[in-house]
Design an enzyme around this catalytic site. Structure first.
Site, PDB file in Angstrom:
ATOM      1  N   ASP A   1      -7.992 -11.078 -43.116  1.00 38.03           N
ATOM      2  CA  ASP A   1      -6.857 -11.370 -42.248  1.00 38.03           C
ATOM      3  C   ASP A   1      -7.370 -12.163 -41.047  1.00 38.03           C
ATOM      4  O   ASP A   1      -8.575 -12.397 -40.904  1.00 38.03           O
ATOM      5  CB  ASP A   1      -6.149 -10.081 -41.840  1.00 38.03           C
ATOM      6  CG  ASP A   1      -7.077  -9.124 -41.138  1.00 38.03           C
ATOM      7  OD1 ASP A   1      -8.231  -9.493 -40.848  1.00 38.03           O
ATOM      8  OD2 ASP A   1      -6.665  -7.996 -40.869  1.00 38.03           O
TER       9      ASP A   1
ATOM     10  N   ASP B   1      -1.308  -5.846 -49.902  1.00 39.27           N
ATOM     11  CA  ASP B   1      -2.410  -5.018 -49.415  1.00 39.27           C
ATOM     12  C   ASP B   1      -1.795  -3.929 -48.565  1.00 39.27           C
ATOM     13  O   ASP B   1      -0.731  -4.132 -47.973  1.00 39.27           O
ATOM     14  CB  ASP B   1      -3.383  -5.807 -48.535  1.00 39.27           C
ATOM     15  CG  ASP B   1      -2.869  -5.932 -47.119  1.00 39.27           C
ATOM     16  OD1 ASP B   1      -1.951  -6.735 -46.907  1.00 39.27           O
ATOM     17  OD2 ASP B   1      -3.347  -5.191 -46.233  1.00 39.27           O
TER      18      ASP B   1
ATOM     19  N   CYS C   1      -8.393   7.627 -64.459  1.00 40.71           N
ATOM     20  CA  CYS C   1      -9.452   7.419 -63.463  1.00 40.71           C
ATOM     21  C   CYS C   1     -10.543   8.460 -63.610  1.00 40.71           C
ATOM     22  O   CYS C   1     -10.359   9.492 -64.263  1.00 40.71           O
ATOM     23  CB  CYS C   1      -8.871   7.434 -62.039  1.00 40.71           C
ATOM     24  SG  CYS C   1      -8.582   9.074 -61.359  1.00 40.71           S
TER      25      CYS C   1
END
Lengths: 372, 372
Positions: B90, B270, B310
């Site tokens: 950013d 994000d 996962c």
């Protein structure tokens, strides 16, 4: 449990211990997994990145939370934590003694209050065996009567007499439980006490080693005494311990302590040092300790230890690790813990190889040369 | 950067973005790695356990510590952190605005004080490009003039005018740097502002999208407005954004927010939500959120989410995860973070597959049905 003594290099020993869950090659360092997890690591890390065949869990902690009955219901320690190799659990006596707000050693056991909620509890020799039966540890430790050093001769005398009495009660109860088909795959070790007093150590060792235990620990050291006193006490005590059973020095220690005590005939160790120091920024290397806080590491592209093969050293620079440390990043704790434990476990693999070749003395010399 | 639009299902898009470091398939969720590490994970985790092709790092944080010049010396973000895939950084404007004790947006940039040591700094459009050049990010974001919502029409007007002026300055500078052979492998996105006002959003989008940017972001949302206002603003703004460039909605959001905004034509997201919520005990699953604090999980032998593949769900029970959480164990943070990020990244893989088959509507219906 099957104990096979494979080699000796002077008094240093290399052996194999076979439990129901793994084959442990000694000398061995057991990472500490207090509440059923080695701090910052998961079971896969311990298995795949460290190759540990045995870890320690704390009876006091697991008894208070989640509770040994919950652990039993969840399939005991191995299934609850998914670490499938061996667990050694301590008796809980040390934590009852050191963490509790109030702790009273009494004739029949230790009364203490939980550090979590202040509730009152009472550990007896039988009770800690029942708890460790619920936990399903491969090696359980008996309740012993600890004394803070320095202590009066009178207090140490009470401690070893009480420890012997509790040891007799413990082994009778444990074997009778086994006769009933309970805890048959588990093993039990006694803990020799006596401070740094040679006569007391001899008495405690002689009395306990006459009993039908699977192994014996030296307890009550690494509590602030001088290194030399620790080494002398171990050297003295080991004489009264059987050749054909494992010898475990509890709560020890630095890499140097491990080497010195292996030289004196110790097979097994545990200590929070590699894990706790990692979290504080102290990293162990083949050339001694470094503190990653140091400003000199900020732009250092080399790994923590050029000789190290751990995930952290194979992947990351000191610059990055020191950045993570400075930023108090959670990632830091795991990478530093992996490194320190890998160092300890690898040191044990190397010293074992040296003993098998009867080159312990050369190994020790090189170990000290590198860090001088 | 190469952008290929592969499929559309109503307004939802599936595309491929090729940077110098990876091939990113959209819709994509970018895990947040503020200081160059996704909190509690290492680069190997992000690569091997999550399969992320792009992560975000914060310019403000990396500029202050370890410093963008240090990162450049250490081989830029990719070599410093050892995450070899793409980085988006950013502009630092948002953190200068939200973390700094004092922050003053001015005509030429943003003045702020470091949250670490109070030192004074000044971010200009050119300066944040220079910093991000040092960081070596694959996608850099321009400095924009943020406003806290609600804001007056006058303040929003200043914000979009200033953002347009800075965007012109940024793209001119960036392309001139590239012409000199600097930052040639890097890409740059502009950020559309305008609050929830449709006229301002149209103006900002129209002005910025006329410039030679590699992609466009919608900024200034997810700052407390109603969900419906966010969705309406995105739906409105997307109309003025080019078809042939990526669309990135900054700082968003919940799984529901992702689905709703993908439906409106957004490609990239994000958010700290999956990582931050993991640390607080909130875990995302295919049937909605659970809080692992709940007493009901203490003896629950099932995984967090039966459908999840996962590491955490394949290995550990809710009982164990809840035990680690209660004990505030470091291991908890990593296992929970792995789960939540895996959930987000996997959701993106599934929605992409649905778009490629032109079945976005069915996917969305099933997504909501499971959590009702």
């Amino acid at each position: 449990m099957q104990f096979t003594l494979e080699a000796r290099s002077k008094n240093a020993r290399a052996a194999t211990i076979k439990t129901a869950h793994s084959t442990i090659k000694t000398p061995v360092f057991m990472p500490v997994g207090t509440i059923g997890s080695v701090k910052s690591l998961d079971a896969e890390d311990v298995l795949n990145l460290l190759g540990a065949e045995i870890i320690l869990a704390n009876t006091y902690h697991m008894y208070l939370r989640p509770g040994d009955k919950v652990v039993a219901k969840m399939g005991k320690l191995h299934n609850f934590t998914k670490y499938p190799k061996s667990f050694l659990t301590d008796s809980g006596g040390f934590q009852a003694f050191s963490l509790s707000d109030i702790s009273k050693p009494m004739e029949n056991g230790i009364e203490f209050r939980s550090h979590i909620d202040g509730s009152k509890h009472f550990f007896t020799p039988k009770k800690v065996i029942d708890i460790q039966t619920n936990l399903g540890s491969d090696i359980m430790m008996i309740l012993d009567d600890l004394v803070a050093l320095p202590a009066t001769q009178e207090r140490i005398k009470v401690s070893i007499e009480r420890t012997t009495a509790w040891a007799q009660e413990s082994i009778d109860y444990f074997r009778s439980q086994q006769a009933k088909g309970i805890c048959v795959d588990q093993n039990i070790f006694a803990i020799i006490q006596g401070g740094t007093d040679k006569a007391f150590r001899k008495k405690s060792a002689t009395e306990l080693c006459a009993m039908d235990y699977d192994g014996f620990a030296i307890g009550g050291l690494s509590v602030g005494e001088l290194n030399k006193e620790m080494y002398d006490t171990v050297e003295h005590t080991v004489q009264y311990m059987p050749e054909d059973k494992p010898r475990y020095l509890m709560g020890v220690g630095t890499p140097e302590d491990l080497i010195e005590n292996i030289e004196r005939g110790v097979d097994m160790f545990d200590c929070v040092m590699p894990t706790r120091n990692a979290r504080n920024g102290t990293l162990f290397t083949s050339f001694g300790r470094i503190n990653i806080k140091g400003a000199k590491f900020k732009e250092d592209t080399s790994p923590i230890d050029e000789e190290c093969q751990c995930l952290t050293c194979k992947t990351y620079s000191r610059a990055y690790i020191s950045h993570l440390f400075r930023s108090k990043e959670l990632t830091y704790f795991r990478l530093a813990t992996i490194h320190n434990l890998h160092y300890y476990l690898n040191l044990m693999r190397e010293v074992r190889a040296a003993i098998l070749e009867d080159k312990f003395a050369e190994f020790k010399e090189e170990f000290y040369r590198k860090r001088s």
